[in-house]
Design an enzyme around this catalytic site. Structure first.
Site, PDB file in Angstrom:
ATOM      1  N   HIS A   1       0.259   0.034  -0.041  1.00  0.00           N
ATOM      2  CA  HIS A   1      -0.232   0.946  -1.063  1.00  0.00           C
ATOM      3  C   HIS A   1       0.891   1.332  -2.026  1.00  0.00           C
ATOM      4  O   HIS A   1       2.080   1.247  -1.693  1.00  0.00           O
ATOM      5  CB  HIS A   1      -0.843   2.185  -0.418  1.00  0.00           C
ATOM      6  CG  HIS A   1      -2.143   1.903   0.273  1.00  0.00           C
ATOM      7  ND1 HIS A   1      -2.976   2.893   0.744  1.00  0.00           N
ATOM      8  CD2 HIS A   1      -2.762   0.728   0.565  1.00  0.00           C
ATOM      9  CE1 HIS A   1      -4.043   2.348   1.297  1.00  0.00           C
ATOM     10  NE2 HIS A   1      -3.928   1.030   1.209  1.00  0.00           N
TER      11      HIS A   1
ATOM     12  N   GLU B   1       1.849   4.224  -3.062  1.00  0.00           N
ATOM     13  CA  GLU B   1       2.677   5.323  -2.560  1.00  0.00           C
ATOM     14  C   GLU B   1       3.695   4.815  -1.539  1.00  0.00           C
ATOM     15  O   GLU B   1       4.862   5.225  -1.536  1.00  0.00           O
ATOM     16  CB  GLU B   1       1.797   6.399  -1.906  1.00  0.00           C
ATOM     17  CG  GLU B   1       0.749   6.985  -2.840  1.00  0.00           C
ATOM     18  CD  GLU B   1      -0.579   6.252  -2.762  1.00  0.00           C
ATOM     19  OE1 GLU B   1      -1.620   6.917  -2.861  1.00  0.00           O
ATOM     20  OE2 GLU B   1      -0.579   5.004  -2.585  1.00  0.00           O
TER      21      GLU B   1
ATOM     22  N   CYS C   1      -4.543   7.945   0.150  1.00  0.00           N
ATOM     23  CA  CYS C   1      -5.410   7.833   1.314  1.00  0.00           C
ATOM     24  C   CYS C   1      -4.806   8.634   2.471  1.00  0.00           C
ATOM     25  O   CYS C   1      -3.692   9.166   2.374  1.00  0.00           O
ATOM     26  CB  CYS C   1      -5.593   6.371   1.706  1.00  0.00           C
ATOM     27  SG  CYS C   1      -4.099   5.619   2.400  1.00  0.00           S
TER      28      CYS C   1
ATOM     29  N   CYS D   1      -1.359   7.219   3.754  1.00  0.00           N
ATOM     30  CA  CYS D   1      -0.246   7.513   2.858  1.00  0.00           C
ATOM     31  C   CYS D   1       0.119   8.990   2.886  1.00  0.00           C
ATOM     32  O   CYS D   1       1.291   9.367   2.782  1.00  0.00           O
ATOM     33  CB  CYS D   1      -0.595   7.085   1.433  1.00  0.00           C
ATOM     34  SG  CYS D   1      -0.549   5.298   1.173  1.00  0.00           S
TER      35      CYS D   1
END
Length: 338
Positions: free
Chosen positions: A254, A256, A281, A284
């Protein structure tokens, strides 16, 4: 602030200028137009803006010199008819170009309605269309100017009250349109980072900052040395799996995660803020808490927002949604509801 309004015949640019004058204390400025042949003698472009003699200028440079000395005051002009004028005005940071358009039939009906109030006969649609096409698409026509507009307003309505309500909702005079706030600036960087994403499910971008300085950026996609997701590298993303389903089989990192891995805990330090164009999410959010980020700012929601909010709150991380002023193409009727 100097707002330049340009638009096709009877699109509504003068009415928008009137709105700025009446409701936001703007002053109308005029450039003496060149003597050009009318594309159709029956089609007249008229301006009813209240302009004092000292606010009429022989050239765009003269107008720009006047505004530069008074740049904190609000001004508006509808006299941008070629690239030369636009190139002169847009060098200044206080200038914003707004284009206005409307469907041909709507503009034709508006034009003939205006003629009727002045005791003038209506003109045929084909004659109006020909004049409009010349105005828009001649070699130095308006279409070459509108491409540079910060805002492109589509004004299809027939009600002036609806137009003014939509303009109020749009917040046309927001100073962030000229100089982005820190939130707007970093969110745009996050959106730019997202364009590098190779994930087949969605593009997400992230920026990690501290003290208004960028520490790292990230976007989602498969890890280094693995085939890009967009080239078939992640079977889960390429199988069109539903959101939140089969995440244990996903090979994509992801945005992040990429930003946090790039920075490392030591560089993140205390007081870091994470900007992401999509709410993080659950997975994360746990990592964001662990590395000591103090605030997360996001633009668009995601399916796990409630779980993410709960984790961040318990971890002492502020979660905040930021919605920048709308730009690009804006359908004015829809501005009432967005």
């Amino acid at each position: 602030m100097l707002i330049g309004l340009c638009g096709s015949i009877c699109a509504g640019k003068h009415e928008i200028a009137h709105h700025l004058i009446r409701n936001h204390a703007f002053t109308a400025l005029k450039i003496v137009p060149p003597t050009l042949p009318n594309p159709s003698p029956a089609v007249r472009s008229t301006s009813t803006l209240p302009t004092l003699p000292e606010h009429v200028f022989p050239t765009a440079n003269a107008l720009l010199d006047f505004v530069t000395k008074r740049w904190r005051e609000p001004f508006v002009t509808t006299d941008i008819w070629d690239d030369h004028i636009l190139d002169i005005l847009r060098v200044r940071p206080f200038f914003m170009l707004v284009s206005v358009s409307a469907p041909l039939m709507t503009r034709w009906h508006r034009y003939n309605a205006r003629n009727a109030t002045q005791g003038l006969p209506p003109i045929p649609l084909d004659e109006f269309a020909a004049a409009s096409d010349t105005y828009l698409y001649s070699p130095h026509g308006l279409s070459s100017i509108t491409a540079h507009a910060t805002l492109s307003l589509l004004n299809p309505g027939s009600s002036l009250s609806t137009l003014h309500t939509a303009l109020h909702a749009l917040d046309l005079t927001n100073p962030e349109r000229l100089r982005p706030s820190w939130d707007a600036y970093f969110m745009r960087l996050a959106s730019l980072a997202a364009r590098r994403s190779n994930c087949m499910k969605r593009r997400v971008g992230c920026v990690l900052v501290r003290g208004h300085r960028v520490i790292s950026t990230g976007y989602n996609g498969t890890p280094r040395h693995l085939k890009n997701c967009s080239e078939g590298g992640c079977g889960r993303c390429n199988s069109a799996a539903e959101g939140g389903v089969g995440l244990d089989a996903c090979l994509c990192i992801h945005a992040e995660e990429n930003a946090l891995l790039e920075a490392g805990r030591e560089r993140i330090g205390h007081g870091a803020v994470l900007y992401c164009d999509t709410c993080p999410c659950l997975t994360c959010s746990i990592k964001i808490v662990q590395v000591g980020v103090v605030e997360v700012v996001y633009s668009k929601g995601y399916s796990m927002d409630k779980q993410t909010a709960a984790v961040l709150e318990e971890g002492g991380v502020v979660l905040r949604q930021y919605s920048p002023p709308r730009d690009g193409m804006v359908y004015l009727d829809e501005a009432l509801y967005n």
